[in-house]
Motif scaffolding. Structure first.
Motif, short mmCIF file in Angstrom:
data_model
loop_
_atom_site.label_atom_id
_atom_site.label_comp_id
_atom_site.label_asym_id
_atom_site.label_seq_id
_atom_site.Cartn_x
_atom_site.Cartn_y
_atom_site.Cartn_z
N LEU A 1 0.85 -1.19 0.00
CA LEU A 1 0.00 0.00 0.00
C LEU A 1 0.89 1.24 0.00
O LEU A 1 1.73 1.41 0.89
CB LEU A 1 -0.90 -0.02 1.23
N PRO A 2 0.75 2.12 -1.00
CA PRO A 2 1.60 3.30 -1.08
C PRO A 2 1.36 4.29 0.07
O PRO A 2 0.25 4.40 0.59
CB PRO A 2 1.19 3.95 -2.41
N THR A 3 2.41 4.99 0.43
CA THR A 3 2.33 6.01 1.47
C THR A 3 1.23 7.02 1.16
O THR A 3 0.48 7.42 2.04
CB THR A 3 3.68 6.76 1.60
N LEU B 1 4.57 11.27 6.94
CA LEU B 1 4.14 9.90 7.20
C LEU B 1 5.18 8.92 6.66
O LEU B 1 5.51 7.93 7.30
CB LEU B 1 2.77 9.61 6.59
N ASN B 2 5.70 9.20 5.48
CA ASN B 2 6.69 8.30 4.88
C ASN B 2 7.91 8.13 5.78
O ASN B 2 8.46 7.04 5.89
CB ASN B 2 7.10 8.79 3.50
N LYS B 3 8.33 9.21 6.46
CA LYS B 3 9.47 9.10 7.38
C LYS B 3 9.16 8.12 8.50
O LYS B 3 10.01 7.34 8.91
CB LYS B 3 9.82 10.47 7.96
N ARG B 4 7.93 8.15 9.01
CA ARG B 4 7.54 7.23 10.08
C ARG B 4 7.46 5.80 9.56
O ARG B 4 7.89 4.86 10.22
CB ARG B 4 6.20 7.62 10.69
N LEU B 5 6.92 5.63 8.36
CA LEU B 5 6.82 4.30 7.77
C LEU B 5 8.22 3.73 7.47
O LEU B 5 8.45 2.53 7.64
CB LEU B 5 5.96 4.33 6.51
#
Length: 156
Positions: free
Chosen positions: A26-28, A42-46
């Protein structure tokens, strides 16, 4: 003690991925849109969750994130530690030396430090005993259905 929003974001994204229970990543951008979050943050957290072995990622146009392990094997502490780091929240600076305590006296933690370290250990232990599966089981009945419906609507 303050926990960043990233922990909440990470936990909700992990729940969504668990409920989707789909082999497709699932993409960010889709996860960010679901929760109305800034995609870059959010991407940094993922990415932190991926480095910790909680998520896996696939790059490319069909890329995104998936859970790396079963929800029963992911604790809340795993997520907190991945996003916040494992450094202790309390940092003793030995201010009692300014009030006349000797360096010898300060070789041992004072009652303030001991109380804070004890409380933090209890907090970490409590988070280590709860898993993503526990959160899934404690969620309202509609939550997994809503997540699955959203996932189906947002497939590539």
């Amino acid at each position: 003690m303050r926990i960043s929003q990233g922990v909440e974001w990470g936990l909700h994204c992990c729940l969504t991925l668990a409920w989707a229970d789909n082999p497709e990543p699932l993409p960010t951008a889709k996860l960010a849109a679901r929760f109305d979050l800034p995609s870059a943050y959010l991407n940094k957290r993922l990415q932190a969750l991926m480095r910790a072995g909680i998520l896996t990622s696939t790059s490319g146009s069909r890329g995104g994130f998936r859970l790396a392990r079963s929800p029963v094997d992911i604790t809340l502490w795993d997520v907190v530690a991945a996003i916040e780091g494992e450094e202790t929240a309390f940092r003793c600076t030995e201010i009692r030396q300014r009030a006349g305590a000797s360096p010898d006296e300060c070789r041992h933690p004072c009652s303030v430090a001991l109380a804070m370290y004890t409380a933090e250990a209890a907090w970490r232990e409590a988070l280590s005993k709860q898993t993503l599966a526990d959160l899934m089981n404690a969620s309202p009945e509609a939550a997994p259905t809503r997540a699955r419906r959203w996932f189906e609507l947002n497939r590539r």
